[in-house]
Every structure is written in C-alpha cells, then in structure tokens.
Design an enzyme around this catalytic site. Sequence first.
Site, PDB file in Angstrom:
ATOM      1  N   CYS A   1       0.829  -1.214   0.000  1.00 21.05           N
ATOM      2  CA  CYS A   1       0.000   0.000   0.000  1.00 21.05           C
ATOM      3  C   CYS A   1       0.866   1.269   0.000  1.00 21.05           C
ATOM      4  CB  CYS A   1      -0.903  -0.053   1.234  1.00 21.05           C
ATOM      5  SG  CYS A   1      -1.629   1.502   1.726  1.00 21.05           S
TER       6      CYS A   1
ATOM      7  N   CYS B   1       0.166   3.756   2.852  1.00 20.65           N
ATOM      8  CA  CYS B   1       0.679   3.209   4.115  1.00 20.65           C
ATOM      9  C   CYS B   1       2.153   3.556   4.282  1.00 20.65           C
ATOM     10  CB  CYS B   1       0.512   1.691   4.154  1.00 20.65           C
ATOM     11  SG  CYS B   1      -1.203   1.145   4.050  1.00 20.65           S
TER      12      CYS B   1
END
Length: 97
Positions: free
Chosen positions: A22, A25
């Site tokens: 991600c 993230c």
Amino acid sequence: MKFSEIIQSETPVLIDFYATWCGPCKTLMPTLKELKKELRDSVSIIKIDVDKNQELASKFQVRGVPTLMLFKSGEMKWRQSGVLTVAQLKSVISQYK
C-alpha cells in the site's frame, strides 16, 4: 501479548492497519515515527499487517488501508482511514490522554 491485552492499556494505543503493498501506508510510516518521537510514552503505536492478520482486520471491518484506530482501556475512541499529518494525529490523541 495479545491484541485484546494491548488495547486494554490506560495509555492511548494507536493501531495502524496497513499492507506492505500500500503506497499511502508507506507515506504514513514517517508520520507515525515522528508522532512517536514527539509523544514518546504518552501513546503506543502498533502496526498490524492486514494480509498477515486477516481475522483481526475482518473483526474490525477494515475495508481499506491505512486504517487508524485509537483505543484506550479496551474501548475504541476514534477511527479513520487514510493518511493524516502528525498535527492531526496529535490533536486526536490529546483528547484521550
């Protein structure tokens, strides 16, 4: 230590549900490091990989990553998905110290 024990803390516990693949993230990671540096022992920050902890992610209905949750004394006090700034996170945590 089990998740259920970690979130029982009197100290606010910020949980970061993330995934290694991600992009947002990865963007959030330095923010969380800075937050820990500034707040030190007044907050615990726990990162949980949703791919390795699917049961836990499912239990908390994590549909997107990153999803941040703040627990205190076993109770979820706040939850939000997406990337936040250090100032935004400090503001949220300060409400529950």
